[in-house]
Design a protein around this motif. Structure first.
Motif: not given
Length: 385
Positions: A188-191, A194-198, A200, A241, A244
């Protein structure tokens, strides 16, 4: 048997081929030259077998039927040599010696056309696209052995690192299989801040790559030779980034169908479970490439006899370590019993290795290779009489 005039012709053929290399299924001029030479020596010639392959047939009385195979294609690479016969086609090069293979088989065909010391039917098989496209498989699928029946088939490859005038022959495994795989990791891609939101995908793919190293070291019996190599990792386009997806690519080489199946299952198991441990998913795509080249016992014995007749008993090595490289002669040897040998080409000063931009086939090996082919025909006939 192979007189100086014929050696000079082989050198001329070989250097002309080297100067005008053609890659997989583009061997139009090469095939035309091969067909012309064969016709000059009285062979019945069939072109367009397996797209750009050529088969020459010569029958002398009753007797067994056999095939001798040489590959014709070049590699898609830039040559760095400066001699007069260097490649004239930029980005294409005979860096594996198929120019020499072709010239040696033409020389043997020329010699056998005027030799009355053999009987039977000879098919000289000039195969396209060995390097990357499985031309051996394509020729078989095009009815090679239905159209040109062979009781057995033989192949040869020049081998830098082995002295000129030496042969290596195994009864059993000679060259490994070659398969490729892809493992697609979905996260799941993320900033990047803020890797905790995705999830990796790159970190997950890295763990998958490390885990794959346990296949050979911990999951396959040590007596089974095999190699699993990760050769590519792709993922991400921006500095900030987390992507995904990540794509892992690699190769598998072994000698056994059981080991091949086991490795494929482990690639899927390790990829899937490692990805899930990171909250991601993984999917395996497995591509079967070249099978292992396995020499048949009886045909290997014939090859040994022919090699010994060519260079002497002491210069023929048996039961040597097979190569983990691959060869699409395997497709022919799966359909008809066969034997594949390595022929030394190193002179006093070793030349460049195969697939090197400075490689050039050693012309001093041409007479040896052509003589070996002639002796294969005679040894095969003697074994079948």
């Amino acid at each position: 048997m192979i007189d100086s005039e014929l050696v000079d012709r082989m050198v001329t053929w070989r250097r002309a081929l080297h100067a005008h290399p053609e890659t997989a299924f583009e061997e139009i001029s090469t095939a035309r030259m091969v067909a012309s030479v064969l016709r000059d020596y009285g062979f019945e010639v069939t072109e367009g077998v397996g797209k750009t392959g050529v088969v020459g047939t010569l029958t002398r009385g009753s007797g067994p039927s056999l095939g001798l195979r040489a590959d014709m294609d070049a590699l898609p690479m830039i040559e760095c040599n400066e001699f007069a016969h260097r490649s004239q086609h930029r980005g294409k090069m005979h860096a594996c010696g198929h120019d020499g293979h072709t010239a040696m088989l033409l020389g043997a065909a020329a010699s056998l056309s005027r030799d009355t010391g053999w009987h039977g039917t000879l098919h000289v098989i000039f195969q396209p696209a060995e390097e990357v496209a499985g031309g051996g498989r394509v020729m078989v699928e095009d009815g090679l052995f239905e159209r040109f029946p062979c009781d057995a088939v033989f192949g040869l490859h020049n081998w830098p690192g082995l002295p000129l005038g030496h042969f290596v022959i195994n009864s059993g495994p000679m060259m490994a299989s070659f398969d490729t795989f892809e493992i697609l990791v979905d996260g799941k891609g993320s900033h990047a801040a803020m890797p905790e939101e995705g999830i990796d995908a790159l970190v997950c793919a890295s763990h998958v790559v490390i885990a794959l190293q346990t296949i050979v070291s911990r999951r396959i019996p040590p007596k089974e030779a095999c190699v699993v190599s990760v050769t590519q990792i792709h993922g991400g386009e921006a500095w900030n980034v987390l992507p995904d997806r990540a794509l892992i690519r690699g190769t598998v080489r072994c000698f056994s169908a059981d080991v091949q199946a086991r490795i494929r299952a482990l690639l899927e198991e390790i990829g899937t479970l490692t990805a899930r441990a990171h909250g991601a998913e993984a999917a395996l795509t497995y591509h079967y490439g070249y099978p292992a080249t396995i020499n048949a016992q009886a045909e290997a014995a014939i090859a040994v006899d022919a090699a010994r007749a060519t260079v002497g008993i002491e210069a023929v090595a048996l039961d040597c370590k097979p190569s983990m490289a691959s060869e699409d002669f395997a497709f022919l040897a799966q359909v008809r019993p066969g034997a594949y040998v390595w022929m030394g080409v190193d002179g006093p000063e070793p030349g460049a290795p195969l697939h090197n931009s400075h490689y050039d086939f050693n012309d001093d090996a041409l007479a040896t290779g052509a003589t070996y082919w002639v002796n294969v025909v005679k040894a095969f006939g003697a074994a079948r009489s």
